[in-house]
Design a protein around this motif. Structure first.
Motif, PDB file in Angstrom:
ATOM      1  N   ALA A 130      -4.287  28.390 -16.794  1.00  0.00           N
ATOM      2  CA  ALA A 130      -5.264  27.880 -15.350  1.00  0.00           C
ATOM      3  C   ALA A 130      -3.447  27.626 -14.683  1.00  0.00           C
ATOM      4  O   ALA A 130      -2.688  26.761 -15.588  1.00  0.00           O
ATOM      5  N   ARG A 131      -3.242  27.010 -13.537  1.00  0.00           N
ATOM      6  CA  ARG A 131      -2.367  26.951 -12.817  1.00  0.00           C
ATOM      7  C   ARG A 131      -3.114  25.779 -11.216  1.00  0.00           C
ATOM      8  O   ARG A 131      -3.369  25.837 -10.239  1.00  0.00           O
ATOM      9  N   ASN A 132      -2.219  25.007 -11.444  1.00  0.00           N
ATOM     10  CA  ASN A 132      -2.763  23.350 -10.847  1.00  0.00           C
ATOM     11  C   ASN A 132      -3.907  22.591 -10.873  1.00  0.00           C
ATOM     12  O   ASN A 132      -5.152  22.953  -9.558  1.00  0.00           O
TER      13      ASN A 132
ATOM     14  N   GLY B 182      -6.857  24.919  -7.473  1.00  0.00           N
ATOM     15  CA  GLY B 182      -5.810  25.019  -8.465  1.00  0.00           C
ATOM     16  C   GLY B 182      -6.534  26.491  -9.221  1.00  0.00           C
ATOM     17  O   GLY B 182      -7.526  26.990  -8.476  1.00  0.00           O
ATOM     18  N   ASP B 183      -6.228  27.229  -9.945  1.00  0.00           N
ATOM     19  CA  ASP B 183      -6.558  28.588  -9.867  1.00  0.00           C
ATOM     20  C   ASP B 183      -7.140  28.405 -12.016  1.00  0.00           C
ATOM     21  O   ASP B 183      -5.842  27.878 -12.447  1.00  0.00           O
ATOM     22  N   ILE B 184      -8.045  29.122 -11.901  1.00  0.00           N
ATOM     23  CA  ILE B 184      -7.825  29.540 -13.847  1.00  0.00           C
ATOM     24  C   ILE B 184      -8.316  31.241 -13.565  1.00  0.00           C
ATOM     25  O   ILE B 184      -9.333  31.348 -12.905  1.00  0.00           O
ATOM     26  N   THR B 185      -7.809  31.823 -14.858  1.00  0.00           N
ATOM     27  CA  THR B 185      -8.243  33.405 -15.372  1.00  0.00           C
ATOM     28  C   THR B 185      -8.814  33.244 -16.218  1.00  0.00           C
ATOM     29  O   THR B 185      -7.937  32.642 -17.597  1.00  0.00           O
ATOM     30  N   VAL B 186      -9.872  33.540 -17.105  1.00  0.00           N
ATOM     31  CA  VAL B 186     -10.403  33.853 -17.976  1.00  0.00           C
ATOM     32  C   VAL B 186     -10.309  35.823 -18.905  1.00  0.00           C
ATOM     33  O   VAL B 186     -11.099  35.995 -17.934  1.00  0.00           O
ATOM     34  N   ASN B 187      -9.569  36.371 -19.846  1.00  0.00           N
ATOM     35  CA  ASN B 187      -9.065  37.340 -19.984  1.00  0.00           C
ATOM     36  C   ASN B 187      -8.918  38.199 -18.842  1.00  0.00           C
ATOM     37  O   ASN B 187      -9.851  39.661 -17.733  1.00  0.00           O
ATOM     38  N   GLY B 188      -8.240  37.528 -17.511  1.00  0.00           N
ATOM     39  CA  GLY B 188      -7.773  37.806 -16.377  1.00  0.00           C
ATOM     40  C   GLY B 188      -9.138  38.558 -15.384  1.00  0.00           C
ATOM     41  O   GLY B 188      -9.048  38.793 -14.138  1.00  0.00           O
TER      42      GLY B 188
END
Ligand SMILES: Nc1ncnc2c1ncn2[C@@H]1O[C@H](COP(=O)(O)OP(=O)(O)OP(=O)(O)O)[C@@H](O)[C@H]1O
Ligand SMILES: [Mg+2]
Lengths: 287, 266
Positions: free
Chosen positions: B15-17, B71-77
């Motif tokens: 997770a970013r910001n 912000g951004d979030i990735t799960v398993n890319g």
């Protein structure tokens, strides 16, 4: 079995009141008769007479019971005089109408909970449909259907469906909307499809609503079938018994048809209640 | 299940910001602000912080049950939604939320039915996970016939039944007594060690967080923020009495200090 005591108490009270009203209402006729003949009647004579009149204003309970017994047990069920025969005519229209009404009600509810446009567009019409008095509508339905060659069972069933789809659709919309956000979120975490959300959550959670709606619906169906028999001057059915009874002032016949249809309604509602109890027990929802 | 060898390098959850503002009737509520976290494959991450600091919200964003507003979030890319549709995680809700019309076995079976497992496979898995949470023999009971703690264990079994690589657990042991809690903590550690799952775990208990985690995320209130991420130096192998070791006590001390700081924000 805790319910036995209150039920018997209430029944006894009703019967006592009924006898009371019979005496009061029917005594007018007794007194008139006596006046005309110029004789005095004692209270006990009035009491006796009000119980046995041919065309009482309000038949005494035992008169109705005797009539019921006579027209069910003592008549062949194929006879036009048998209440079982008339009951079956009405029952068949009731059941057909109930099936159609329930199906329609459930389908409408499914559409309404899944589609916003239907929610806004159809729901008001469903409610409006029930504000039209059925007594005004029934003859028109019968006439219109007759003109396209439908008479007898089907028109009556349609009137009874018209009355029964309403409680079912309103009840099931409420039922299908029961799931709380967490219950929905849970299925979301499994990436469940919409159809799975329906079958695994909306359907089971709405079961108590379904049975309550069905009970109201089946009673409404019976009313619909009887009302459907009135405007045509039908020759058979509980409605017809009410009608011919009132033509000829046969109050005992009217009341026995009334009580007969009440019993029929009780049996139908009771039957649904049994299924309800069994189903909810099995689902662990009846505590 | 073990296709992650190639992805070992990149975090499972990143997770970013990240921020989330709930629009409520009276005023907007800033539930999360500038949250940065990296959760690697095989991590056991605990989220700890005062009530209302956004732990549940963060977990729900990872699960794609809520959408971040910044912000951004990735799960398993992938995006959380894509990951959800691939059934990447099992979620244990803060309340057990079992379906009252299903028996315990029926509740555990629910995800398996939805994912289309065969009947025999379903029965095997139900038996296995109910054993794991010590609920064998309660298969045919309805939820209301069980205590709150037992219901919570059933909901854990349900999240484990389909063997997702990520487990998101929102205060799963909050309602349990100390002994059962210890026991389930051990059980969960065993499961984690043997399956190399990635676990994200919300708790209010400092000892629990320290005992279980490889990484402890301390959060603060209003807006919900990450104040500190404490990497645990404890070995993966953790007997219960590790809790008396000086190392353990030292980490617990650091978490406590972090929590104090987060409370002083109010
Ligand atoms: N759907 C919502 N609408 C509006 N505000 C919300 C919503 N969900 C949560 N909040 C607010 O967001 C904040 C964070 O809530 P959250 O449930 O994530 O806290 P938490 O850390 O899990 O608390 P607890 O430890 O008590 O479970 C709270 O202030 C809460 O009031
Ligand atoms: Mg929470």
């Amino acid at each position: 079995m805790k319910s036995i005591l209150p039920i018997t108490t209430v029944s006894i009270v009703i019967v006592i009141l009924w006898y009371g009203f019979s005496v009061v209402l029917n005594s007018t006729w007794t007194k008139d008769q006596a006046n005309r003949a110029g004789v005095e009647v004692t209270f006990s004579e009035i009491l006796k007479d009000t119980m046995v009149q041919q065309r009482p204003l309000l038949p005494a309970p035992h008169q109705v019971i005797i009539e019921l017994w006579d027209t069910t047990v003592n008549k062949k069920i194929t006879s036009k005089r048998s209440l079982v025969y008339h009951g079956w005519i009405t029952l068949s229209a009731t059941l057909l109408g109930f099936v159609i009404g329930t199906g329609l009600g459930v389908l409408l509810a499914i559409g309404i909970v899944h589609n916003k446009a239907m929610d806004y567009g159809v729901m008001p019409w469903i409610i409006a449909s029930q504000t039209v008095p059925i007594l005004a509508l029934a003859p028109m339905i019968i006439v219109v259907l007759y003109s396209i060659g439908l008479s007898g069972l089907v028109p009556k069933a349609i009137i009874s469906a018209y009355l029964s789809f309403f409680p079912v659709s309103v009840g099931m919309v409420a039922g299908f909307r029961c799931p709380d956000p967490t219950q929905m979120d849970l299925l979301k975490t499994y990436a469940a499809k919409k159809s799975q959300l329906f079958w695994k959550l909306r359907v089971p959670i709405s079961m108590p609503y379904l049975f309550t709606s069905l009970k109201i619906g089946v009673a409404a169906s019976l009313v619909g079938a009887i009302v459907g028999e009135l405007p045509t001057g039908a020759v058979a059915g509980l409605g017809a018994r009410l009608l011919t009874g009132s033509y000829y002032g046969q109050t005992v016949q009217i009341w026995s048809a009334l009580i007969g249809s009440a019993i029929l309604a009780a049996v139908l509602v009771g039957f649904i209640g049994l299924i309800q109890k069994h189903t909810l027990n099995r689902m662990g929802l009846a505590r | 299940m073990n296709s992650n060898v190639a992805m070992d390098a990149e975090p499972v959850i990143q997770a970013r910001n990240l921020g989330l503002v709930f629009q409520t009737k009276d005023s907007p509520v800033e539930a999360l602000k500038d949250v940065n976290i990296d959760i690697e494959q095989g991590d056991f991450v605990s989220l700890i912080g005062p009530s209302g600091c956004g732990k549940t919200t963060l977990l729900r964003i990872i699960a794609s049950l809520d959408k971040p507003t910044a912000g951004d979030i990735t799960v398993n890319g992938m995006t959380p939604e894509e990951a959800r549709l691939q059934r990447a995680y099992g979620y244990v809700f803060q309340a057990a939320s079992l379906y009252p019309w299903r028996t315990i076995a029926g509740n555990v079976k629910l995800p398996l039915e939805i994912m289309g497992f065969s009947k025999t496979e379903m029965n095997e898995r139900v038996k296995k996970v109910l054993d794991l949470v010590h609920l064998s023999g309660f298969e045919n009971k309805f939820p209301w016939q069980l205590s709150g703690g037992m219901q919570q264990r059933a909901s854990i079994a349900r999240a484990l039944s389909f063997d997702a690589d990520i487990l998101l657990m929102d205060e799963p042991f909050g309602a349990l007594d100390e002994i059962v809690r210890d026991h389930l903590n051990e059980q969960l550690l065993d499961l984690w060690k043997s399956t190399r799952k990635t676990i994200c775990f919300v708790t209010h208990s400092i000892p629990e967080a320290v005992y279980l985690s490889t990484k402890i995320v301390v959060m603060s209130n209003r807006p919900g923020k990450v104040v500190e991420v404490i990497e645990s130096s404890l070995p993966r192998e953790r007997p219960l009495d590790i809790r008396d070791s000086p190392e353990f006590i030292e980490i617990a001390q650091r978490v406590r200090t972090g929590l104090r700081m987060s409370h002083s924000y109010e």
